[in-house]
Structures are given as structure tokens and as C-alpha cells.
Design an enzyme around this catalytic site. Structure first.
Site, short mmCIF file in Angstrom:
data_model
loop_
_atom_site.label_atom_id
_atom_site.label_comp_id
_atom_site.label_asym_id
_atom_site.label_seq_id
_atom_site.Cartn_x
_atom_site.Cartn_y
_atom_site.Cartn_z
CB THR A 124 -34.28 14.57 -51.02
OG1 THR A 124 -34.24 13.54 -50.17
CG2 THR A 124 -34.57 15.92 -50.31
CD GLU A 138 -40.04 3.46 -45.60
OE1 GLU A 138 -40.57 2.55 -46.30
OE2 GLU A 138 -39.65 4.55 -46.34
CB CYS A 149 -32.50 5.46 -47.93
SG CYS A 149 -33.88 6.44 -46.85
N1 LIG Z 1 -38.12 6.58 -45.72
C1 LIG Z 1 -37.32 6.57 -44.86
O1 LIG Z 1 -37.15 5.53 -44.18
C2 LIG Z 1 -36.31 7.66 -44.64
C3 LIG Z 1 -35.34 7.58 -43.48
C4 LIG Z 1 -34.65 8.62 -43.23
C5 LIG Z 1 -34.69 9.85 -44.02
N2 LIG Z 1 -35.39 9.68 -45.06
C6 LIG Z 1 -35.54 10.99 -45.66
O2 LIG Z 1 -36.43 11.94 -45.55
C7 LIG Z 1 -37.14 12.48 -46.61
C8 LIG Z 1 -38.48 12.40 -46.67
O3 LIG Z 1 -38.57 11.03 -47.17
P1 LIG Z 1 -40.02 10.24 -47.07
O4 LIG Z 1 -39.80 8.79 -47.22
O5 LIG Z 1 -40.70 10.62 -45.91
O6 LIG Z 1 -40.69 10.78 -48.16
P2 LIG Z 1 -42.37 10.56 -48.98
O7 LIG Z 1 -42.33 10.75 -50.26
O8 LIG Z 1 -42.95 9.56 -48.00
O9 LIG Z 1 -42.78 11.90 -48.02
C9 LIG Z 1 -42.62 13.38 -48.43
C10 LIG Z 1 -43.75 14.19 -48.51
O10 LIG Z 1 -43.73 15.27 -48.74
C11 LIG Z 1 -44.75 15.96 -49.49
N3 LIG Z 1 -44.32 17.28 -49.95
C12 LIG Z 1 -43.30 17.55 -51.03
N4 LIG Z 1 -43.51 18.88 -51.18
C13 LIG Z 1 -44.21 19.52 -50.25
C14 LIG Z 1 -44.38 20.76 -50.08
N5 LIG Z 1 -43.96 21.75 -50.94
N6 LIG Z 1 -45.23 20.95 -48.96
C15 LIG Z 1 -45.64 20.07 -48.29
N7 LIG Z 1 -45.66 18.89 -48.58
C16 LIG Z 1 -44.70 18.38 -49.66
C17 LIG Z 1 -45.05 15.06 -50.56
O11 LIG Z 1 -46.49 14.97 -50.71
C18 LIG Z 1 -44.92 13.77 -49.51
O12 LIG Z 1 -46.20 13.52 -48.61
C19 LIG Z 1 -36.04 12.09 -47.86
O13 LIG Z 1 -35.27 13.08 -47.93
C20 LIG Z 1 -35.47 10.75 -47.44
O14 LIG Z 1 -34.41 10.63 -48.09
C21 LIG Z 1 -36.07 8.77 -45.51
#
Ligand SMILES: NC(=O)c1ccc[n+]([C@@H]2O[C@H](COP(=O)([O-])OP(=O)(O)OC[C@H]3O[C@@H](n4cnc5c(N)ncnc54)[C@H](O)[C@@H]3O)[C@@H](O)[C@H]2O)c1
Length: 457
Positions: A88, A162, A285
Site C-alpha cells: 500500500t 523487518e 512504514c
Molecule cells: N514491511 C514491513 O515491515 C511491514 C510491517 C507491517 C505492515 N506492513 C504493511 O504490509 C503491507 C505489505 O508490505 P510489504 O513490506 O510486505 O510489501 P512488499 O512490497 O514487500 O510485498 C507486497 C507483495 O504483494 C505482491 N502483490 C501486489 N499485488 C498483488 C496481487 N494482486 N496478487 C498477488 N500479489 C500481489 C507484490 O508482488 C509484492 O511481492 C503494506 O501495507 C505495509 O504497509 C509492512
């Protein structure tokens, strides 16, 4: 394991989705990780993790028998729980870009048959109202094909960090579930039971902490669950900005912010964590979530001066490294500056909104020669920022060669034990060490022949 095994699909196999999927499989559930990125899925099928996250590959191996990886959403058809964990990212005006969420919801909707009750879980960080929006997308899709709906949406925000993502997933402080449906809450209670009750055998790669209290389960309404995530991140970001603001004044009056932080952190109402002064926060984030919170408030005509100040203090803090270079070197143009650390924090290869990127851009604009080293994120950096004309180095020693100043940007463990005398020998001119994370002892640095500059001390 004496627990109920669920069929779980995780849509989006990034930092959050993959960690969640692998951990749930380790805990005994049948998990399918779905990602539209073919390359990621191919790597996972080959048993390799597409991201750097300590312990993840070991757990992948341990949970292998209960894990599937695919680019197709078809597996959602038979899932009890479907977790949306897509990105997002922020739009230019600070809003959360919900296009990935909406696309994922539509893809999932196409698979729902109505034959069994299914729970759609928003795990991504999404603004207030998104659960309702996902509900609408799915309901509309099912109605338009004349199908029957038998699902509920729940908000289940993620709090993992992370670098310690597996630890945070297996041993969280709390699990938050927001839903209007008791059936959905109960299903998620079952999914999380091994974590809530800590009934699983702790994996060797991530042992259970000593004196670990069982995590709290917070069940609430969806809107509050959505708000909890934003409030938590804004609060943590504020804590760091607060100590950095205090640190700025410490420098003026001759106090040491690390002493101040120790002194206030012992107060149980304050606590010692997130009180490390330095170059400030970054990552995927805090920046995007504070921006999205402010945007939501604006939609309601509501001011959030504390959150706004949290952001502006952090922006100023990153550029303090440049101020300190100007104070010590006077002229920055034509100097060689080395950056130790690119990732926004240690133990990750994630470069999203990393302070190093801002510092590099300003230094290049100022006409400095910039050398960089990071133990893990260097490869990602080369791929993602090919236009930043810096010189990558293999280690801190190579980096320090001919540097007028070295800036510690990320507190990687190995930077706590830098060979200071060797660095001093290789550096040139004023030999300035800017300790952007306050991890080096001033006396040690000075004894080695470096000019030490910390933050807030
Ligand atoms: N990274 C963190 O530390 C963390 C911690 C808490 C919350 N979040 C939240 O979690 C969410 C994900 O973050 P992230 O860091 O894992 O993101 P990321 O970018 O690492 O992973 C997202 C994945 O979703 C896939 N994707 C997108 N659209 C798709 C679809 N329609 N079908 C299948 N796969 C699809 C992308 O290819 C990507 O691999 C975000 O909203 C973020 O704010 C992240």
C-alpha cells in the site's frame, strides 16, 4: 499438534505476506502463498527467499511440506482464510495507494464460490474504511455473476519489524482482529491459536524468549483495528522524533542525549525503546503511514500538529548529517564522503525511504565524491538506484580510503566494531567520523585519530 488445521491463502508474498505464510505453515496450517511476481514465486519454488530476512529460509525448509507457492489466485477457492498482504505504497499526495488491495480483492472475489464460509483478512496497512471497501468490491463481484456470498472481512494489522520478522510473528505483544463477524473472529482465533497459546515447538532459528508472556488478543471493530495500526506507527515515529528534538537542544546546551534518554527511559511510563537519537527513522512504514494518517485527518478537516511535527523533525534530522559535515569540513564540494550503511535499519536489505538516499542525493548535488558500503543492501541499491553516481565498496576499510569524512548511517552490528585505527590511517584531511547512530565511543574514535561527531552529545 492437537490443533485445528486451516487452509490459508496469503495474497502478496513480500516482507509481511511471506513471513506470515511461512510462520503459519510452520505452526501447522496448510498455506498457499500467491504473488503476481513470477520471479519471486520461482525463487520460492526453488527453496530460496526473495528477500533478506534472518531465519526465513530455514523456516521455509522446515515448513516446506505444508507450503505452496503460485502466481494464480485459484487456491483461494478452497481457503478458510485469505490474507491480503499486498503493498500500500504512498501516492505523491500522501494517500495510501489502494490499487493493489482493490485488484487483489477483485481477484479473490472471482474465486469465492459461497460453498463454505471464508474470511478475507486485511493485513496490509490500510486507511480507515478499507475493510468496508474490500467488502463492497467482493460483494459486488459476487452479485454481478449471480453467486451467493458467504464471507466476512476482518482487519488484522501487522506489527512485525523487518530483520526480526519471524520473532515478531511467533512472539508478538498482541494480535489485533477487527471484524463485525463473530464467525470471522473465531476463525482467526483458531488460526492464531498456536501463537496465542504458545503451543508450538519453538524453531531453533528463533527460540522463544525467556519469560515470554502470552500475547494479548485484541478483538474490536474494523475501524478501530485500522486506526490501531496507524496510531501505533505514528506514536513510535513520534518517540524517535521527540528524542531527536531533545538531542538538538542537548548539543546546544552541552548535555548528552544518550544520558538523557537513559534517564527518562527508566521511567516505566516512558520506557527505553525508540529513544535512540541519530539520523532519524526511515523505512517502508513510518513515512507512508504518518502521511496517510495526516491525509485521513485532512479529509475530515482535522489538524494533527503532533504527527505533522513528527514528520518535519525527522526530515530536518536526516540533513543534520550535512550540517555536521559543513561544520567540520567547512567545504563539502570536492571532498570524499563515505556512507556506512544504506538499508533503513540493520538486518534488512530494504531501502524504502532510507535516510542514506537523501544524504547521498544532497552530497552529490553539493559536488562531493560519495563512497558507500552496506553488508546486505548494496546489491538492491545497485539495481534500484543505478542513477546515483556513487562508488560501491566491499567493506568499511575499502570505503574509508581517501575519505575526508565517514558517516555511520545504519547501525549494522559490524559497524559497532569498526577497525577505527585502520580507518583513520586510510582517511585523509580532517578524518571526520559522523556517528549517525551514536554507536561508537567518542574516546575510542579520538584515540584512533578520528574527529568524532555524534548526534545530540
Ligand atoms: N514491511 C514491513 O515491515 C511491514 C510491517 C507491517 C505492515 N506492513 C504493511 O504490509 C503491507 C505489505 O508490505 P510489504 O513490506 O510486505 O510489501 P512488499 O512490497 O514487500 O510485498 C507486497 C507483495 O504483494 C505482491 N502483490 C501486489 N499485488 C498483488 C496481487 N494482486 N496478487 C498477488 N500479489 C500481489 C507484490 O508482488 C509484492 O511481492 C503494506 O501495507 C505495509 O504497509 C509492512
Amino acid at each position: 499438534m492437537g490443533q485445528q488445521q486451516l487452509n490459508v491463502c496469503v495474497v502478496g508474498a513480500g516482507y509481511v505476506g511471506l513471513t506470515t505464510g511461512v510462520c503459519l505453515a510452520y505452526l501447522g496450517h496448510q498455506v498457499t502463498c500467491i504473488d503476481k511476481d513470477r520471479e519471486k514465486i520461482d525463487m520460492l519454488l526453488a527453496g530460496r527467499a526473495p528477500i533478506y530476512e534472518p531465519g526465513l529460509e530455514d523456516l521455509l525448509r522446515l515448513a516446506n511440506a505444508r507450503l505452496k507457492f503460485t502466481t494464480s489466485p485459484e487456491a483461494c477457492r478452497h481457503a478458510d482464510v485469505i490474507i491480503l498482504a499486498v503493498g500500500t505504497p504512498p501516492t505523491p499526495n500522501g494517500n495510501a495507494d489502494l490499487s493493489f488491495m482493490e485488484a487483489a480483492a477483485a481477484e479473490v472475489a472471482a474465486q469465492l464460490t459461497g460453498e463454505r464460509f471464508q474470511v478475507i483478512v486485511n493485513k496490509s496497512t490500510v486507511p480507515v474504511g478499507t475493510a468496508q471497501r474490500v467488502n463492497l468490491i467482493i460483494t459486488t463481484a459476487i452479485a454481478s455473476r449471480g453467486g451467493s456470498a458467504n464471507f466476512a472481512v476482518a482487519s488484522n494489522p501487522e506489527f512485525l519489524r523487518e530483520g526480526v520478522a519471524i520473532h515478531d510473528t511467533l512472539y508478538p505483544d498482541r494480535i489485533v482482529i477487527g471484524s463485525a463477524s463473530n464467525e470471522a473472529i473465531n476463525m482467526l482465533r483458531v488460526m492464531y491459536a498456536p501463537i496465542l497459546e504458545q503451543t508450538f515447538a519453538a524453531p531453533k532459528v528463533c527460540p522463544r524468549p525467556e519469560r515470554f508472556d502470552l500475547p494479548a488478543l485484541v478483538t474490536t471493530d474494523v475501524t478501530s483495528a485500522e486506526m490501531i495500526k496507524y496510531a501505533a506507527n505514528a506514536f513510535l515515529a513520534m518517540k524517535i522524533s521527540f528524542i531527536n528534538e531533545i538531542g538538538g537542544l542537548c548539543e546546544k546546551v552541552g548535555a548528552d542525549v544518550t544520558e538523557v534518554a537513559r534517564g527518562i527511559g527508566l521511567d516505566k511510563r516512558i520506557g527505553p525503546r525508540f529513544l535512540q537519537a541519530g539520523l532519524g527513522w526511515g523505512g517502508s512504514c513510518f513515512g507512508k503511514d504518518t502521511a496517510a494518517l495526516i491525509r485521513t485527518a485532512q479529509e475530515y478537516g482535522y489538524d494533527m500538529p503532533i504527527v505533522s511535527a513528527t514528520v518535519s523533525v525527522n526530515r530536518r534530522q536526516r540533513l543534520r548529517a550535512i550540517d555536521k559535515l559543513q561544520e567540520t569540513l567547512k567545504v563539502v564540494r570536492g571532498r570524499t564522503i563515505g556512507l556506512l550503511g544504506l538499508a533503513f535499519k540493520p538486518d534488512t536489505d530494504d531501502l524504502r525511504d532510507a535516510p542514506a538516499l537523501d544524504i547521498i542525493r544532497v552530497l552529490l548535488e553539493m559536488g562531493a565524491r560519495v563512497k558507500v558500503y552496506d553488508p546486505v543492501a548494496l546489491e538492491n541499491f545497485k539495481i534500484q538506484y543505478p542513477n546515483l553516481a556513487v562508488e560501491p565498496c566491499k567493506n568499511a576499510s575499502e570505503l574509508s580510503q581517501d575519505c575526508d569524512a565517514v558517516i555511520i548511517v545504519t547501525e549494522w552490528e559490524e559497524f559497532r566494531h569498526l577497525p577505527l585505527a585502520e580507518l583513520a590511517e586510510k582517511m585523509t584531511g580532517a578524518k571526520v567520523l559522523i556517528d549517525g547512530r551514536n554507536i561508537i565511543d567518542r574516546q575510542d574514535a579520538e584515540k584512533a585519530g578520528l574527529r568524532y561527531v555524534g548526534f545530540g552529545r
